[in-house]
Write a protein that holds these residues in place. Structure first.
Motif, PDB file in Angstrom:
ATOM      1  N   MET A  38       0.741  -1.186   0.084  1.00 34.87           N
ATOM      2  CA  MET A  38       0.005   0.128  -0.047  1.00 34.87           C
ATOM      3  C   MET A  38       0.906   1.041   0.018  1.00 34.87           C
ATOM      4  O   MET A  38       1.857   1.264   0.838  1.00 34.87           O
ATOM      5  CB  MET A  38      -0.940  -0.060   1.211  1.00 34.87           C
ATOM      6  CG  MET A  38      -1.806   1.197   1.196  1.00 34.87           C
ATOM      7  SD  MET A  38      -2.833   1.153   2.865  1.00 34.87           S
ATOM      8  CE  MET A  38      -3.584  -0.469   3.119  1.00 34.87           C
ATOM      9  N   SER A  39       0.465   2.378  -0.928  1.00 34.50           N
ATOM     10  CA  SER A  39       1.322   3.219  -1.027  1.00 34.50           C
ATOM     11  C   SER A  39       1.073   4.090   0.306  1.00 34.50           C
ATOM     12  O   SER A  39       0.229   4.257   0.982  1.00 34.50           O
ATOM     13  CB  SER A  39       0.822   4.149  -2.145  1.00 34.50           C
ATOM     14  OG  SER A  39      -0.185   4.804  -1.982  1.00 34.50           O
ATOM     15  N   PRO A  40       2.060   5.009   0.729  1.00 35.78           N
ATOM     16  CA  PRO A  40       2.191   5.898   1.832  1.00 35.78           C
ATOM     17  C   PRO A  40       0.914   6.983   1.851  1.00 35.78           C
ATOM     18  O   PRO A  40       0.270   7.282   2.814  1.00 35.78           O
ATOM     19  CB  PRO A  40       3.437   6.801   1.994  1.00 35.78           C
ATOM     20  CG  PRO A  40       4.441   5.814   0.788  1.00 35.78           C
ATOM     21  CD  PRO A  40       3.472   5.191  -0.008  1.00 35.78           C
ATOM     22  N   GLU A  41       0.816   7.341   0.507  1.00 36.20           N
ATOM     23  CA  GLU A  41      -0.489   8.229   0.385  1.00 36.20           C
ATOM     24  C   GLU A  41      -1.770   7.633   0.696  1.00 36.20           C
ATOM     25  O   GLU A  41      -2.428   8.186   1.352  1.00 36.20           O
ATOM     26  CB  GLU A  41      -0.511   8.909  -1.257  1.00 36.20           C
ATOM     27  CG  GLU A  41       0.714   9.675  -1.415  1.00 36.20           C
ATOM     28  CD  GLU A  41       1.930   8.800  -2.076  1.00 36.20           C
ATOM     29  OE1 GLU A  41       1.768   7.770  -2.384  1.00 36.20           O
ATOM     30  OE2 GLU A  41       2.948   9.417  -1.973  1.00 36.20           O
ATOM     31  N   ILE A  42      -2.249   6.504   0.282  1.00 33.34           N
ATOM     32  CA  ILE A  42      -3.495   5.778   0.438  1.00 33.34           C
ATOM     33  C   ILE A  42      -3.211   5.433   2.042  1.00 33.34           C
ATOM     34  O   ILE A  42      -4.385   5.561   2.583  1.00 33.34           O
ATOM     35  CB  ILE A  42      -3.523   4.582  -0.175  1.00 33.34           C
ATOM     36  CG1 ILE A  42      -3.523   5.024  -1.616  1.00 33.34           C
ATOM     37  CG2 ILE A  42      -4.580   3.579   0.345  1.00 33.34           C
ATOM     38  CD1 ILE A  42      -3.433   3.793  -2.694  1.00 33.34           C
ATOM     39  N   ALA A  43      -2.160   4.902   2.735  1.00 32.21           N
ATOM     40  CA  ALA A  43      -1.863   4.867   4.110  1.00 32.21           C
ATOM     41  C   ALA A  43      -2.650   5.899   4.957  1.00 32.21           C
ATOM     42  O   ALA A  43      -3.313   5.918   6.016  1.00 32.21           O
ATOM     43  CB  ALA A  43      -0.683   4.035   4.566  1.00 32.21           C
TER      44      ALA A  43
END
Length: 75
Positions: free
Chosen positions: A1-6
């Motif tokens: 999972m990308s940091p932006e989505i997290a």
């Protein structure tokens, strides 16, 4: 999972809940679903209101319960 989505998911989970949808059952129990906005609560309540009058299985006890009412309340 990308940091932006997290980060987005973390912000949404941390957002204050201002409304709740309450589903009442014939055996006196209830189920609550908390949401951030009135629109989210109304959308969830549409699906819950379709269940009024129907007999469902309680997930915890496997007993059959009848849905008698659904309403949206402010917290």
């Amino acid at each position: 999972m990308s940091p932006e989505i997290a980060a987005l998911l973390a912000r949404r989970l941390a957002a204050p809940k201002q409304f709740e949808v309450v589903t009442l059952f014939a055996d006196g129990t209830s189920r609550r679903f908390e949401t951030e906005t009135r629109g989210q609560a109304d959308n969830y309540a549409i699906g819950e209101k379709r269940k009024v009058g129907k007999v469902l299985k309680n997930r915890e006890t496997n007993a059959e319960v009848r849905v008698v009412d659904v309403y949206v309340a402010a917290l």
